[in-house]
Scaffold this motif. Structure first.
Motif, PDB file in Angstrom:
ATOM      1  N   ILE A 148       6.489  13.901  -1.105  1.00 14.96           N
ATOM      2  CA  ILE A 148       5.310  13.242  -2.394  1.00 14.96           C
ATOM      3  C   ILE A 148       5.531  13.846  -3.895  1.00 14.96           C
ATOM      4  CG2 ILE A 148       3.254  12.668  -3.554  1.00 14.96           C
ATOM      5  CD1 ILE A 148       2.052  12.064  -0.369  1.00 14.96           C
ATOM      6  N   GLY A 149       6.292  13.591  -5.201  1.00 14.73           N
ATOM      7  CA  GLY A 149       6.447  14.251  -5.936  1.00 14.73           C
ATOM      8  C   GLY A 149       6.808  14.312  -6.381  1.00 14.73           C
ATOM      9  N   ARG A 150       7.477  15.130  -7.982  1.00 16.60           N
ATOM     10  CA  ARG A 150       8.080  15.271  -8.959  1.00 16.60           C
ATOM     11  C   ARG A 150       9.652  15.682  -8.078  1.00 16.60           C
ATOM     12  NH1 ARG A 150       7.387  16.094 -14.994  1.00 16.60           N
ATOM     13  NH2 ARG A 150       5.497  17.804 -14.121  1.00 16.60           N
ATOM     14  N   HIS A 151      10.935  14.700  -8.837  1.00 15.76           N
ATOM     15  CA  HIS A 151      12.549  15.070  -8.055  1.00 15.76           C
ATOM     16  C   HIS A 151      12.626  16.997  -8.591  1.00 15.76           C
ATOM     17  CE1 HIS A 151      16.515  15.911  -8.171  1.00 15.76           C
ATOM     18  NE2 HIS A 151      16.695  14.924  -7.646  1.00 15.76           N
ATOM     19  N   PRO A 152      13.413  17.198  -7.872  1.00 19.59           N
ATOM     20  CA  PRO A 152      13.406  19.592  -8.305  1.00 19.59           C
ATOM     21  C   PRO A 152      13.877  19.539  -9.478  1.00 19.59           C
ATOM     22  CG  PRO A 152      14.060  18.087  -5.911  1.00 19.59           C
ATOM     23  CD  PRO A 152      13.244  17.465  -6.403  1.00 19.59           C
ATOM     24  N   SER A 153      14.884  18.193  -9.836  1.00 23.78           N
ATOM     25  CA  SER A 153      15.687  19.262 -11.536  1.00 23.78           C
ATOM     26  C   SER A 153      15.185  17.836 -12.025  1.00 23.78           C
ATOM     27  CB  SER A 153      16.776  19.350 -11.523  1.00 23.78           C
ATOM     28  OG  SER A 153      17.517  18.722 -10.174  1.00 23.78           O
ATOM     29  N   ARG A 154      14.773  16.709 -12.216  1.00 21.38           N
ATOM     30  CA  ARG A 154      15.045  15.570 -12.650  1.00 21.38           C
ATOM     31  C   ARG A 154      13.113  15.644 -13.236  1.00 21.38           C
ATOM     32  NH1 ARG A 154      20.348  12.531 -12.620  1.00 21.38           N
ATOM     33  NH2 ARG A 154      20.998  13.066 -10.868  1.00 21.38           N
ATOM     34  N   ASP A 155      12.635  16.006 -14.078  1.00 20.89           N
ATOM     35  CA  ASP A 155      11.448  15.995 -14.467  1.00 20.89           C
ATOM     36  C   ASP A 155      10.603  14.199 -14.729  1.00 20.89           C
ATOM     37  OD1 ASP A 155      11.739  18.288 -14.400  1.00 20.89           O
ATOM     38  OD2 ASP A 155      11.420  18.255 -17.043  1.00 20.89           O
ATOM     39  N   ARG A 156      11.414  13.267 -15.340  1.00 21.71           N
ATOM     40  CA  ARG A 156      10.357  12.091 -15.317  1.00 21.71           C
ATOM     41  C   ARG A 156      11.106  11.672 -14.081  1.00 21.71           C
ATOM     42  NH1 ARG A 156       9.575  11.020 -20.975  1.00 21.71           N
ATOM     43  NH2 ARG A 156      11.029  12.294 -21.864  1.00 21.71           N
ATOM     44  N   ILE A 157      11.955  11.586 -13.216  1.00 24.11           N
ATOM     45  CA  ILE A 157      11.827  10.613 -11.912  1.00 24.11           C
ATOM     46  C   ILE A 157      10.738  11.712 -10.684  1.00 24.11           C
ATOM     47  CG2 ILE A 157      13.462   9.746 -10.088  1.00 24.11           C
ATOM     48  CD1 ILE A 157      14.407   9.053 -12.589  1.00 24.11           C
ATOM     49  N   TYR A 158      10.110  10.725 -10.106  1.00 22.58           N
ATOM     50  CA  TYR A 158       8.685  11.044  -8.742  1.00 22.58           C
ATOM     51  C   TYR A 158       9.669   9.779  -7.615  1.00 22.58           C
ATOM     52  CZ  TYR A 158       6.656  12.695 -13.051  1.00 22.58           C
ATOM     53  OH  TYR A 158       6.350  13.124 -14.117  1.00 22.58           O
ATOM     54  N   TYR A 159       8.108  10.378  -6.590  1.00 20.33           N
ATOM     55  CA  TYR A 159       8.559   9.831  -5.568  1.00 20.33           C
ATOM     56  C   TYR A 159       7.639   9.717  -4.247  1.00 20.33           C
ATOM     57  CZ  TYR A 159      13.730  11.103  -5.689  1.00 20.33           C
ATOM     58  OH  TYR A 159      14.580  10.632  -6.694  1.00 20.33           O
ATOM     59  N   LEU A 160       7.215   8.710  -3.370  1.00 23.44           N
ATOM     60  CA  LEU A 160       5.685   8.262  -2.890  1.00 23.44           C
ATOM     61  C   LEU A 160       6.333   7.982  -2.053  1.00 23.44           C
ATOM     62  CD1 LEU A 160       3.297   8.203  -2.107  1.00 23.44           C
ATOM     63  CD2 LEU A 160       2.658   7.139  -4.126  1.00 23.44           C
ATOM     64  N   LEU A 161       6.904   8.539  -0.956  1.00 21.37           N
ATOM     65  CA  LEU A 161       7.571   8.152   0.708  1.00 21.37           C
ATOM     66  C   LEU A 161       6.968   8.723   2.076  1.00 21.37           C
ATOM     67  CD1 LEU A 161      11.304   9.049  -0.394  1.00 21.37           C
ATOM     68  CD2 LEU A 161       9.735   7.395  -0.801  1.00 21.37           C
ATOM     69  N   GLY A 162       5.487   7.978   1.769  1.00 21.78           N
ATOM     70  CA  GLY A 162       4.610   8.745   2.624  1.00 21.78           C
ATOM     71  C   GLY A 162       4.932   8.632   4.454  1.00 21.78           C
ATOM     72  N   TYR A 163       6.427   8.682   4.775  1.00 25.34           N
ATOM     73  CA  TYR A 163       6.868   9.175   5.862  1.00 25.34           C
ATOM     74  C   TYR A 163       5.467   9.619   6.620  1.00 25.34           C
ATOM     75  CZ  TYR A 163      11.372   9.271   3.564  1.00 25.34           C
ATOM     76  OH  TYR A 163      12.078   9.015   2.641  1.00 25.34           O
ATOM     77  N   GLY A 164       5.279   8.868   8.513  1.00 26.51           N
ATOM     78  CA  GLY A 164       4.353   9.483   8.836  1.00 26.51           C
ATOM     79  C   GLY A 164       3.576   7.802   9.991  1.00 26.51           C
ATOM     80  N   GLY A 165       3.243   8.686  10.500  1.00 27.57           N
ATOM     81  CA  GLY A 165       1.923   7.278  11.163  1.00 27.57           C
ATOM     82  C   GLY A 165       0.791   7.427  11.038  1.00 27.57           C
ATOM     83  N   ASN A 166       0.433   7.843   9.309  1.00 29.43           N
ATOM     84  CA  ASN A 166       0.012   7.987   8.541  1.00 29.43           C
ATOM     85  C   ASN A 166      -0.051   7.292   7.087  1.00 29.43           C
ATOM     86  OD1 ASN A 166      -1.613   9.662  10.666  1.00 29.43           O
ATOM     87  ND2 ASN A 166      -3.118   9.792   8.944  1.00 29.43           N
ATOM     88  N   GLY A 167       0.704   6.040   6.924  1.00 35.27           N
ATOM     89  CA  GLY A 167       1.171   6.170   6.134  1.00 35.27           C
ATOM     90  C   GLY A 167       0.708   6.018   5.122  1.00 35.27           C
ATOM     91  N   THR A 168      -0.578   4.665   5.593  1.00 32.63           N
ATOM     92  CA  THR A 168      -1.424   4.422   5.045  1.00 32.63           C
ATOM     93  C   THR A 168      -2.189   5.577   3.692  1.00 32.63           C
ATOM     94  OG1 THR A 168      -0.969   2.318   4.951  1.00 32.63           O
ATOM     95  CG2 THR A 168      -3.144   2.625   3.230  1.00 32.63           C
ATOM     96  N   VAL A 169      -2.376   6.035   4.379  1.00 33.16           N
ATOM     97  CA  VAL A 169      -3.110   7.220   4.053  1.00 33.16           C
ATOM     98  C   VAL A 169      -2.726   8.065   2.766  1.00 33.16           C
ATOM     99  CG1 VAL A 169      -4.128   9.582   5.026  1.00 33.16           C
ATOM    100  CG2 VAL A 169      -5.139   7.805   6.145  1.00 33.16           C
ATOM    101  N   TYR A 170      -1.397   8.073   3.353  1.00 31.37           N
ATOM    102  CA  TYR A 170      -0.473   9.267   2.732  1.00 31.37           C
ATOM    103  C   TYR A 170       0.009   8.311   1.204  1.00 31.37           C
ATOM    104  CZ  TYR A 170       0.691  12.177   6.912  1.00 31.37           C
ATOM    105  OH  TYR A 170       0.882  12.660   7.441  1.00 31.37           O
ATOM    106  N   SER A 171      -0.378   7.241   1.123  1.00 31.11           N
ATOM    107  CA  SER A 171       0.570   6.741   0.218  1.00 31.11           C
ATOM    108  C   SER A 171      -0.670   6.652  -1.125  1.00 31.11           C
ATOM    109  CB  SER A 171       0.052   5.066  -0.121  1.00 31.11           C
ATOM    110  OG  SER A 171       1.552   4.890   1.449  1.00 31.11           O
ATOM    111  N   MET A 172      -2.239   6.626  -0.395  1.00 31.26           N
ATOM    112  CA  MET A 172      -3.282   6.968  -1.299  1.00 31.26           C
ATOM    113  C   MET A 172      -3.513   8.120  -1.419  1.00 31.26           C
ATOM    114  SD  MET A 172      -6.148   5.187  -2.208  1.00 31.26           S
ATOM    115  CE  MET A 172      -5.690   5.745  -3.777  1.00 31.26           C
ATOM    116  N   LEU A 173      -3.144   9.303  -0.797  1.00 26.57           N
ATOM    117  CA  LEU A 173      -2.956  10.766  -1.344  1.00 26.57           C
ATOM    118  C   LEU A 173      -1.674  11.585  -2.127  1.00 26.57           C
ATOM    119  CD1 LEU A 173      -3.387  14.110  -0.732  1.00 26.57           C
ATOM    120  CD2 LEU A 173      -1.876  13.834   1.754  1.00 26.57           C
ATOM    121  N   GLY A 174      -0.470  10.049  -1.916  1.00 32.07           N
ATOM    122  CA  GLY A 174       0.421  10.538  -2.836  1.00 32.07           C
ATOM    123  C   GLY A 174      -0.049   9.847  -3.998  1.00 32.07           C
TER     124      GLY A 174
END
Ligand SMILES: Cc1cc2nc3c(=O)[nH]c(=O)nc-3n(C[C@H](O)[C@H](O)[C@H](O)COP(=O)(O)OP(=O)(O)OC[C@H]3O[C@@H](n4cnc5c(N)ncnc54)[C@H](O)[C@@H]3O)c2cc1C
Length: 414
Positions: free
Chosen positions: A350-376
């Motif tokens: 989850i978060g900003r691309h290491p070098s591309r300032d305008r690009i972000y990811y919200l990838l909730g890998y894991g069994g708690n995916g929905t909780v990660y989607s919210m947190l993310g």
């Protein structure tokens, strides 16, 4: 990539699908989100609440991806136990991460409660049992860690378990503050809410190339070009652009929903049940008295193609239910298999691309995916607003590329 196969239960729970009317693309948005599953919908919700202008697009029907295969357990406890995570990343970050997961369950409950239609979100406790005597020590350590940091667990001995339930296990932790939900109805409910609030929703719109012009990012799609200050990829288990290796370890999992069961009184408090074995078996009930059970993960990075295979796994899941609740008459009415993604360090990306300032990811890998989607969603909002948190740093995209293999504790299904 096909995300699931077979018959999922949730797709039958919404008869009247709202139609998101095709609209013109605005000249510019604050944020454009690619992917209209649970992650994209929650992110759009969180950013729109902040007053940002948001567009969300999906190449298919929103919510029809992994969100439809989701069994809907919302738990703050993770696939990696707190005491193990403390060893992996240090006490303070691990406790903060667990606290944020617990807050995320609360936030999901608040959002669900604010929607026009019920999405079956019901607060539940969880029962996490030791699958064998060998795991008692780990459960005791987890009990100590959760107690010390204010998560209020209960430690149950075999005797206490057999007094309360028709099965016997060496030990269990009972934790409070979790929930069950119909993830598809939650997803569609949020989108309906956003549609009314003026968020631009584009179904059947595929994202392609994107480029940073210096002033904004331009995203080329099958519906035209979107311009935005921030571009967020909430594309689930598909490989996200610009990250050579997002760190997802894909495997596959199975789930069933039974026909409604006559009498669930033996299932005290309808707790969410899971276990210490990996891969784990888990189960919950639904508002109409069905049992949803899942597990039997296989180390294959694709959705099972064979309906016979899904049916045979459904029979095994039924056997597992009968072992715990022998008095229940259970038949599988729905059975599905799905690709499932987790990361090597058991944390989402989850978060900003290491070098591309305008690009972000919200990838909730894991069994708690929905909780990660919210947190993310909250971490993306904090990052966009310039308030990067400790948890945000912990989950940064690109970290798994650099991670030393020695830092990995264990993997579900591995
Ligand atoms: C069997 C199973 C059981 C699970 N059980 C649970 C559970 O009990 N609790 C829990 O918290 N989590 C669970 N999960 C995990 C949960 O399902 C996922 O974390 C969640 O669905 C991910 O949502 P998402 O929005 O990230 O992905 P998705 O729902 O897959 O949404 C991603 C969307 O992105 C779109 N997309 C991709 N590429 C493009 C593109 N180029 N252009 C436009 N759109 C694009 C796709 O069409 C898709 O709709 C389970 C998962 C599985 C498979």
């Amino acid at each position: 990539m096909r995300l699931h196969n077979g018959r999922t239960f949730w797709q039958t729970t919404k008869t009247l699908k709202p139609v998101f009317v095709k609209r013109d693309i605005a000249p510019r948005y604050d944020a454009v989100i690619v992917g209209g599953g649970m992650s994209g919908a929650l992110c759009a919700y969180t950013l729109a609440q902040e007053g940002l202008s948001v567009a969300i697009l999906d190449k298919g029907e929103m919510g029809a991806g992994s969100t439809l295969a989701n069994t809907g357990l919302l738990q703050f406890s993770n696939d990696i136990m707190l005491h193990q995570l403390m060893r992996q990343i240090g006490t303070e970050p691990a406790v903060r991460f667990y606290r944020r997961c617990r807050e995320a369950v609360e936030q999901l409950a608040q959002i669900a409660g604010s929607l026009d239609e019920s999405c079956g979100l019901i607060r539940r406790s969880s029962l996490y049992y030791a699958s064998s005597d060998h795991d008692i020590g780990a459960l005791q350590q987890e009990y100590e860690a959760l107690s010390r940091y204010g998560f209020g667990p209960e430690y149950w001995t075999r005797r206490k378990i057999t007094e309360q339930y028709p099965f016997s296990k060496p030990a269990a932790l009972v934790t409070h503050g979790d929930a069950e939900v119909n993830p598809y109805l939650l997803n569609r409910g949020i989108l309906e809410f956003l549609n009314r609030k003026g968020v631009h929703i584009f179904e059947h719109t595929e994202a392609g190339e994107s480029a940073d012009t210096g002033k904004h990012v331009e995203l080329h799609t099958s519906a035209g070009v979107f311009r935005a200050s921030h571009l967020i990829y909430a594309t689930g288990y598909a490989a996200p652009p610009f990250l050579h290796d997002a760190g997802a370890d894909l495997n596959r999992s199975y789930a069933i929903a039974t026909t409604p069961v006559q009498n669930l009184s033996a299932w005290r408090n309808r707790v969410l049940i899971w276990e210490t074995r990996r891969p784990y078996f888990y189960l919950r009930t639904t508002t109409d008295g069905r049992i949803i059970a899942g597990g039997l993960d296989e180390d294959k990075p694709e959705t099972p193609h064979s309906i016979e295979r899904i049916a045979s796994r459904a029979r095994r899941l039924l056997e597992e239910i009968r072992k715990l609740f022998p008095m229940l008459q259970v038949e599988a009415e729905y059975a599905w298999g799905a690709v499932f993604g987790e990361s090597a360090d058991n944390l989402p990306v989850i978060g900003r691309h290491p070098s591309r300032d305008r690009i972000y990811y919200l990838l909730g890998y894991g069994g708690n995916g929905t909780v990660y989607s919210m947190l993310g969603s909250h971490i993306i909002r904090e990052t966009i607003l310039g308030r990067q948190s400790l948890e945000g740093t912990l989950l940064q995209p690109g970290r798994l590329h650099q991670a030393a293999p020695g830092g990995i504790m264990w993997r579900r299904g591995g």
